[in-house]
Design a protein around this motif. Structure first.
Motif: not given
Length: 219
Positions: A111-113
Motif C-alpha cells: 500500500k502507499t506509505g
C-alpha cells in the motif's frame, strides 16, 4: 435449467435475480413482522436458480482464473467435476448445514506509505456460496441504505462519492467526514452461530483466525 458455458446470465436467471430483489425489498419496506425471513432466506439460497446465478457471477469475474488453497479454478471445475455436480454438492452441504469454508489463500499487497494489505483469496466453492448469500441478502439491506452511502454497493463507486462531495462543497458546505472500517474488519467479534446465520458467519471467518480477510467480493 439452462447453463451458459460462457459464464453469462441467461434471460431466465436474470429474471430470477430481479424477482428476488423486488420481493425482498418490498417485504422489508412494508415491515412485515409476520414473515419468516430466516425461512425465506434458506429457501432462496437452496433453490437451483439461485446457485446458477451465483455461479455465473463467480465464473464471469476475472478472479475465476485464480485458485484458492484447493487449487481449483472455475475452468478446472467445468473440465473436471462439471458445474451441475459441483453446484448440487454445494447446495446439499448448505441445506444439511454441513458446509465449512476452507482457509483463504493469503497474499500481502503493498500500500502507499510502505504498509501492506492482506488479501484473502477464497476457493471457488466458497466464492459461489458467498455469491448465493449476497444475491439474497443484498436487496434486503439495499432497501434501508441512504442515498449518500456509496461503499461496496451495486452500481456505485468512489468517483460517485467524490462527485457528491464536489457538489455540496460548491454550495457552502465546509466539512467532509470520512470513516475507515479497517480496524473493524480486523477486530470483528463473532458471536455463536444460529440456524439462520451459521453459513454467513462461517464465511466471515474462513480459517484466518482473526477478522475478515479483504478480497474482491463476487458481484
Amino acid at each position: 435449467m439452462r447453463y451458459a458455458q460462457g459464464g453469462g446470465l441467461t434471460d431466465e436467471r436474470r429474471a430470477f435475480r430481479e424477482e428476488l430483489r423486488m420481493e425482498a425489498a418490498e417485504r422489508f419496506r412494508q415491515g412485515d413482522e409476520n414473515a419468516d425471513i430466516a425461512h425465506d432466506l434458506r429457501v432462496s439460497v437452496r433453490s437451483v436458480q439461485c446457485w446458477l446465478v451465483a455461479w455465473d457471477r463467480v465464473r464471469g469475474n476475472k478472479g475465476a482464473r485464480t485458485a484458492g488453497v484447493d487449487g481449483h479454478t472455475a475452468r478446472s471445475i467445468e473440465a473436471g467435476q462439471g458445474v451441475v455436480d459441483f453446484l448440487d454438492g454445494l447446495r446439499s452441504q448448505v441445506k444439511d448445514r454441513g458446509f465449512r469454508p476452507l482457509p483463504v489463500r493469503e497474499r500481502m499487497i503493498p500500500k502507499t506509505g510502505g504498509k501492506l494489505r492482506r488479501l484473502g483469496i477464497a476457493t471457488i466453492a466458497d466464492r459461489v456460496v458467498q455469491a448465493s448469500l449476497k444475491l439474497v441478502l443484498e436487496p434486503i439491506f439495499e432497501a434501508d441504505f441512504h442515498p449518500c452511502s456509496y461503499g461496496f454497493r451495486p452500481n456505485r463507486r468512489a468517483h460517485d462519492a467524490m462527485a457528491e462531495v464536489r457538489y455540496f462543497a460548491s454550495r457552502s458546505y465546509e466539512w467532509v467526514v470520512e470513516g475507515d472500517h479497517g480496524l473493524f474488519r480486523r477486530e470483528l467479534a463473532h458471536g455463536p452461530d444460529g440456524p439462520s446465520t451459521g453459513t454467513s458467519r462461517r464465511q466471515a471467518r474462513p480459517g484466518t483466525g482473526e477478522g475478515v480477510p479483504q478480497g474482491r467480493h463476487p458481484r
